[in-house]
Design an enzyme around this catalytic site. Structure first.
Site, PDB file in Angstrom:
ATOM      1  N   ASP A 176       0.824  -1.200   0.000  1.00 40.17           N
ATOM      2  CA  ASP A 176       0.000   0.000   0.000  1.00 40.17           C
ATOM      3  C   ASP A 176       0.860   1.253   0.000  1.00 40.17           C
ATOM      4  O   ASP A 176       2.079   1.201   0.221  1.00 40.17           O
ATOM      5  CB  ASP A 176      -0.898   0.026   1.244  1.00 40.17           C
ATOM      6  CG  ASP A 176      -1.900  -1.112   1.276  1.00 40.17           C
ATOM      7  OD1 ASP A 176      -2.217  -1.640   0.195  1.00 40.17           O
ATOM      8  OD2 ASP A 176      -2.359  -1.464   2.380  1.00 40.17           O
ATOM      9  N   TYR A 195       6.556  -9.669   7.108  1.00 34.79           N
ATOM     10  CA  TYR A 195       6.589  -8.234   7.363  1.00 34.79           C
ATOM     11  C   TYR A 195       7.102  -7.961   8.769  1.00 34.79           C
ATOM     12  O   TYR A 195       6.998  -8.809   9.667  1.00 34.79           O
ATOM     13  CB  TYR A 195       5.188  -7.632   7.256  1.00 34.79           C
ATOM     14  CG  TYR A 195       4.716  -7.381   5.855  1.00 34.79           C
ATOM     15  CD1 TYR A 195       4.813  -6.121   5.288  1.00 34.79           C
ATOM     16  CD2 TYR A 195       4.165  -8.403   5.093  1.00 34.79           C
ATOM     17  CE1 TYR A 195       4.367  -5.881   3.992  1.00 34.79           C
ATOM     18  CE2 TYR A 195       3.712  -8.175   3.802  1.00 34.79           C
ATOM     19  CZ  TYR A 195       3.822  -6.909   3.261  1.00 34.79           C
ATOM     20  OH  TYR A 195       3.378  -6.684   1.978  1.00 34.79           O
TER      21      TYR A 195
END
Length: 303
Positions: free
Chosen positions: A72, A133
């Site tokens: 994003d 992540y």
């Protein structure tokens, strides 16, 4: 975070005749990008790399990239993987010079650090078995070290990492993460969360700031839009005492968004690594990853 729920262009099982599949390992600072995927009128990582590739190969054709996971706006990466199919004659002409030429053409906030011919069956998106992540949070009462401000979220209350890890363990496994995702038409929110834990790590900077960072490691087979940032938001509520340990699990079981859970800011999130199977298992993983996923008791399959 990675936006694997979004629709992507159809991906073939391998390069077309006369083409070679090239793997790109890359990193980027996400602050000035509107995410990975091309968007009209916005600066994106995909557009920067595809444009640079076209220029350095002096090609009339734009060669589209397929990425392991779309990040994003504002999200960073230092272990991102993509692939591109190039004409065999173009690869033969430019392959040994491509890395250096791209380094000279790309802006400073995106780097390709490895260019290699991909093995048979490789697909950056569908052959991946997991994405990992890290989300970094500072809870020092004085705020975030200025040298780290673009990569670390400040939380203005002390965090209990042990309680956050208790909450995290309740979320592991295969679930419908609809409560933690922004839904996309025709896409599933079923994911397998392989690892979710919090660690205290020293502040890594030149400043003399005391204390440590609370760092979440989040690893799953794939992620939906906003999934990591929503999970972190729920666990911060546990860590600072606003909610009990079982709150994130209750939200998950509800399968609807909870207004108490904030989607935390993107700049604390970094894609660290993408995992792939051994070369002789790539094709099978590629095939399995395209299946529709369901949970036990769910009658209709979801794409």
């Amino acid at each position: 975070m990675v936006n694997d729920c979004a629709e992507q262009p159809p991906v073939k099982d391998g390069p077309a005749d006369g083409y070679v599949r090239i793997r790109l390992d890359l990193a980027y600072q996400g602050a000035e990008f509107s995410g990975w995927a091309r968007q009209r009128g916005r600066r994106t990582v995909q557009e920067e790399i595809e444009s640079a590739l076209q220029i350095v190969t002096r090609s009339q054709e734009l060669f589209p990239l397929t990425v392991a996971g779309r990040t994003d706006a504002g999200v960073h990466a230092r272990g991102q993987v993509a692939h591109v199919d190039l004409p065999a004659e173009l690869w033969a002409e430019h392959g040994d010079k491509l890395l250096r030429r791209l380094a000279g053409r790309l802006p400073g906030d995106v780097r390709i650090y490895r260019v290699s011919e991909a093995p048979s069956g490789f697909d950056a998106r569908f052959a991946a078995v997991w994405r990992r992540y890290a989300y970094r949070v500072a809870d020092h009462p004085g705020g975030v070290d200025p040298l780290l401000r673009g990569h670390v979220l400040w939380h203005d209350r002390p965090l209990d990492v042990e309680k956050m890890n208790e909450a995290a363990r309740l979320l592991l496994g295969e679930h419908d993460f609809a409560a933690y995702c922004k839904k996309r038409e025709g896409a599933t929110t079923i994911r397998t969360l392989l690892e979710l834990r919090w660690d205290r790590v020293p502040v890594d900077s030149y400043a003399s700031q005391e204390g440590s960072l609370a760092v979440a490691t989040v690893r799953a087979d794939a992620f939906c839009h906003n999934m990591v940032r929503s999970l972190v938001g729920a666990m911060l509520l546990v860590g600072d005492g606003h909610r009990p340990v079982d709150f994130p699990g209750q939200v998950l079981a509800g399968r609807v968004r909870n207004s108490a859970v904030n989607v935390v800011r993107p700049y604390g999130l970094t894609l660290e690594e993408v995992g792939y199977p051994a070369d002789d298992q790539l094709a099978e993983r590629n095939r399995l990853a395209r299946r529709m996923r369901t949970l036990p008791g769910v009658e209709a399959p979801v794409a």
